[in-house]
Scaffold this motif. Sequence first.
Motif, PDB file in Angstrom:
ATOM      1  N   ARG A   1      17.968 -28.678   6.172  1.00 40.01           N
ATOM      2  CA  ARG A   1      17.829 -29.449   7.299  1.00 40.01           C
ATOM      3  C   ARG A   1      19.085 -30.066   7.554  1.00 40.01           C
ATOM      4  O   ARG A   1      19.765 -30.451   6.601  1.00 40.01           O
ATOM      5  N   PRO A   2      19.320 -30.716   8.690  1.00 37.49           N
ATOM      6  CA  PRO A   2      20.495 -31.392   8.987  1.00 37.49           C
ATOM      7  C   PRO A   2      20.392 -32.674   8.299  1.00 37.49           C
ATOM      8  O   PRO A   2      19.224 -33.230   8.168  1.00 37.49           O
ATOM      9  N   ARG A   3      21.408 -33.437   7.913  1.00 34.69           N
ATOM     10  CA  ARG A   3      21.267 -34.765   7.291  1.00 34.69           C
ATOM     11  C   ARG A   3      21.182 -35.790   8.381  1.00 34.69           C
ATOM     12  O   ARG A   3      22.058 -36.731   8.526  1.00 34.69           O
TER      13      ARG A   3
ATOM     14  N   GLY B   1      29.145 -24.298   7.207  1.00 36.79           N
ATOM     15  CA  GLY B   1      28.923 -23.220   6.314  1.00 36.79           C
ATOM     16  C   GLY B   1      27.480 -22.639   6.721  1.00 36.79           C
ATOM     17  O   GLY B   1      27.298 -21.215   6.521  1.00 36.79           O
ATOM     18  N   ALA B   2      26.291 -23.480   6.909  1.00 41.05           N
ATOM     19  CA  ALA B   2      25.210 -22.847   7.196  1.00 41.05           C
ATOM     20  C   ALA B   2      25.216 -22.114   8.420  1.00 41.05           C
ATOM     21  O   ALA B   2      24.383 -20.949   8.682  1.00 41.05           O
ATOM     22  N   LEU B   3      25.908 -22.515   9.407  1.00 40.06           N
ATOM     23  CA  LEU B   3      26.097 -21.934  10.634  1.00 40.06           C
ATOM     24  C   LEU B   3      26.801 -20.376  10.697  1.00 40.06           C
ATOM     25  O   LEU B   3      26.371 -19.583  11.386  1.00 40.06           O
ATOM     26  N   GLU B   4      27.687 -20.521   9.931  1.00 38.52           N
ATOM     27  CA  GLU B   4      28.148 -19.255   9.374  1.00 38.52           C
ATOM     28  C   GLU B   4      27.109 -18.255   8.789  1.00 38.52           C
ATOM     29  O   GLU B   4      27.289 -16.877   9.316  1.00 38.52           O
ATOM     30  N   ARG B   5      26.238 -18.587   8.026  1.00 34.12           N
ATOM     31  CA  ARG B   5      25.133 -17.881   7.631  1.00 34.12           C
ATOM     32  C   ARG B   5      24.288 -17.339   8.644  1.00 34.12           C
ATOM     33  O   ARG B   5      23.897 -16.095   8.724  1.00 34.12           O
ATOM     34  N   VAL B   6      23.973 -18.300   9.551  1.00 36.94           N
ATOM     35  CA  VAL B   6      23.292 -17.947  10.825  1.00 36.94           C
ATOM     36  C   VAL B   6      23.801 -16.736  11.517  1.00 36.94           C
ATOM     37  O   VAL B   6      23.297 -15.720  12.088  1.00 36.94           O
ATOM     38  N   ALA B   7      25.323 -16.832  11.918  1.00 36.84           N
ATOM     39  CA  ALA B   7      25.944 -15.966  12.527  1.00 36.84           C
ATOM     40  C   ALA B   7      25.877 -14.630  11.835  1.00 36.84           C
ATOM     41  O   ALA B   7      26.084 -13.658  12.602  1.00 36.84           O
ATOM     42  N   ALA B   8      25.840 -14.539  10.557  1.00 40.23           N
ATOM     43  CA  ALA B   8      25.956 -13.399   9.747  1.00 40.23           C
ATOM     44  C   ALA B   8      24.361 -12.945   9.867  1.00 40.23           C
ATOM     45  O   ALA B   8      24.406 -11.404   9.159  1.00 40.23           O
ATOM     46  N   GLY B   9      23.533 -13.423  10.352  1.00 39.78           N
ATOM     47  CA  GLY B   9      22.205 -12.640  10.371  1.00 39.78           C
ATOM     48  C   GLY B   9      21.069 -13.408   9.659  1.00 39.78           C
ATOM     49  O   GLY B   9      20.042 -13.162   9.893  1.00 39.78           O
ATOM     50  N   GLU B  10      21.294 -14.647   9.130  1.00 38.20           N
ATOM     51  CA  GLU B  10      20.134 -15.353   8.627  1.00 38.20           C
ATOM     52  C   GLU B  10      19.797 -16.099   9.527  1.00 38.20           C
ATOM     53  O   GLU B  10      20.273 -17.348   9.940  1.00 38.20           O
TER      54      GLU B  10
ATOM     55  N   THR C   1      11.880 -29.288  17.661  1.00 38.27           N
ATOM     56  CA  THR C   1      13.196 -28.670  16.572  1.00 38.27           C
ATOM     57  C   THR C   1      13.622 -29.804  15.887  1.00 38.27           C
ATOM     58  O   THR C   1      14.331 -29.472  15.008  1.00 38.27           O
ATOM     59  N   VAL C   2      13.549 -31.176  16.438  1.00 34.43           N
ATOM     60  CA  VAL C   2      14.043 -32.158  15.658  1.00 34.43           C
ATOM     61  C   VAL C   2      12.968 -33.235  15.536  1.00 34.43           C
ATOM     62  O   VAL C   2      13.450 -34.404  15.118  1.00 34.43           O
ATOM     63  N   THR C   3      11.755 -32.738  15.007  1.00 34.55           N
ATOM     64  CA  THR C   3      10.728 -33.493  14.606  1.00 34.55           C
ATOM     65  C   THR C   3      10.413 -33.107  13.279  1.00 34.55           C
ATOM     66  O   THR C   3      10.061 -31.689  12.983  1.00 34.55           O
ATOM     67  N   ILE C   4      10.273 -33.903  12.378  1.00 38.36           N
ATOM     68  CA  ILE C   4      10.202 -33.387  10.857  1.00 38.36           C
ATOM     69  C   ILE C   4       8.905 -32.806  10.585  1.00 38.36           C
ATOM     70  O   ILE C   4       9.128 -31.702   9.854  1.00 38.36           O
TER      71      ILE C   4
ATOM     72  N   ARG D   1      14.368 -21.388  15.811  1.00 37.21           N
ATOM     73  CA  ARG D   1      14.708 -22.067  16.936  1.00 37.21           C
ATOM     74  C   ARG D   1      15.647 -23.078  17.121  1.00 37.21           C
ATOM     75  O   ARG D   1      16.690 -23.033  17.769  1.00 37.21           O
ATOM     76  N   ALA D   2      15.582 -24.066  16.028  1.00 38.00           N
ATOM     77  CA  ALA D   2      16.423 -25.032  15.744  1.00 38.00           C
ATOM     78  C   ALA D   2      17.773 -24.560  15.285  1.00 38.00           C
ATOM     79  O   ALA D   2      18.935 -25.147  15.775  1.00 38.00           O
ATOM     80  N   TRP D   3      17.807 -23.605  14.492  1.00 29.12           N
ATOM     81  CA  TRP D   3      19.402 -22.748  14.079  1.00 29.12           C
ATOM     82  C   TRP D   3      19.809 -22.112  15.069  1.00 29.12           C
ATOM     83  O   TRP D   3      21.159 -22.494  15.411  1.00 29.12           O
ATOM     84  N   LEU D   4      19.223 -21.620  15.963  1.00 29.71           N
ATOM     85  CA  LEU D   4      19.784 -20.922  17.177  1.00 29.71           C
ATOM     86  C   LEU D   4      20.350 -21.970  18.202  1.00 29.71           C
ATOM     87  O   LEU D   4      21.349 -21.876  18.760  1.00 29.71           O
ATOM     88  N   MET D   5      19.495 -22.989  18.334  1.00 27.14           N
ATOM     89  CA  MET D   5      19.971 -23.932  19.251  1.00 27.14           C
ATOM     90  C   MET D   5      21.284 -24.732  18.526  1.00 27.14           C
ATOM     91  O   MET D   5      22.257 -25.245  19.293  1.00 27.14           O
ATOM     92  N   ARG D   6      21.311 -25.035  17.377  1.00 27.52           N
ATOM     93  CA  ARG D   6      22.523 -25.501  16.517  1.00 27.52           C
ATOM     94  C   ARG D   6      23.766 -24.668  17.081  1.00 27.52           C
ATOM     95  O   ARG D   6      24.996 -25.167  17.105  1.00 27.52           O
ATOM     96  N   ARG D   7      23.624 -23.428  16.747  1.00 28.34           N
ATOM     97  CA  ARG D   7      24.461 -22.583  16.930  1.00 28.34           C
ATOM     98  C   ARG D   7      24.987 -22.440  18.224  1.00 28.34           C
ATOM     99  O   ARG D   7      26.205 -22.497  18.691  1.00 28.34           O
ATOM    100  N   GLU D   8      23.944 -22.265  19.366  1.00 33.73           N
ATOM    101  CA  GLU D   8      24.497 -22.348  20.863  1.00 33.73           C
ATOM    102  C   GLU D   8      25.155 -23.617  21.162  1.00 33.73           C
ATOM    103  O   GLU D   8      25.939 -23.495  22.149  1.00 33.73           O
ATOM    104  N   ALA D   9      24.712 -24.679  20.687  1.00 32.13           N
ATOM    105  CA  ALA D   9      25.167 -26.054  21.303  1.00 32.13           C
ATOM    106  C   ALA D   9      26.512 -26.063  20.896  1.00 32.13           C
ATOM    107  O   ALA D   9      27.276 -27.135  21.747  1.00 32.13           O
ATOM    108  N   GLY D  10      27.331 -25.634  19.966  1.00 29.87           N
ATOM    109  CA  GLY D  10      28.589 -25.829  19.590  1.00 29.87           C
ATOM    110  C   GLY D  10      29.077 -27.120  19.097  1.00 29.87           C
ATOM    111  O   GLY D  10      30.313 -27.418  19.196  1.00 29.87           O
TER     112      GLY D  10
END
Length: 249
Positions: free
Chosen positions: A154-156, A132-141, A41-44, A56-65
């Motif tokens: 992608r994260p910068r 902002g991107a994580l808010e979109r994930v929380a909203a269902g994207e 998930t962190v390999t380009i 999976r990467a977005w879910l992990m980012r959201r859960e990691a807090g």
Amino acid sequence: MTGKRPLVAVLTGAGISTDSGIPDYRGPQGLWQRDPSAQETVTIGPYLASGEVRRRAWLMRREAGAVGARPNAGHRALAELEHAGVPVRVLTQNVDGLHQAAGLPARKVVELHGTATEVQCVRCRTTGPMAGALERVAAGEDDPACEQCGGVLRPRTVMFGEALDERVLQQADTIAKNCQVFLAVGSSLQVHPAALLPRIALERGARLIVVNGEPTPYDEAAHEVVRTPISQALPELVARLVDGDLSEA
């Protein structure tokens, strides 16, 4: 203390942020020990090629807090070192922005692996806040696309399979060559090229202090090795640096 104060370089790794609730990767309880497949998930390559990996990467980012994480005593201690008038530069392998959040000026923090506080489109290069991107994930994207062009977000950060920014590396190299004290804090000192920085400092005569819960390849070469938890060790080391006790190698 009188006279010119020594330049203190601090290389920080994931270990400094675990007390802020951000898990490390390589430690005994690290993310990759618990879930080796998480590394893709962190390999380009896999990230760009697979929507499932991105989900999976977005879910992990959201859960990691990580976006909501707050600086801990270790981050605050380094900011206090700067506030005390000691010349300090932080070279961080972390992407969480917690050094700046603790009060260190951004110009004194070299982010070797970029920042996860922002996202960037791989197509049009537009950037925006990670929150902002994580808010979109929380909203269902589950795989939010760039709102400008529909490209992959992608994260910068510098992912595995990508080279570090040469300008950033040159800046870090210059700091390592010119410091009198080099602290390696919460880093396995196994990831190159960042792991070369302590050697550069040693070759220029700097005093090396390793603060890490697990052994590192530099322990034998270090002038001091500290196994005390980082949130306790760094305030103590900072007090010694302010008093001028660690300037002599």
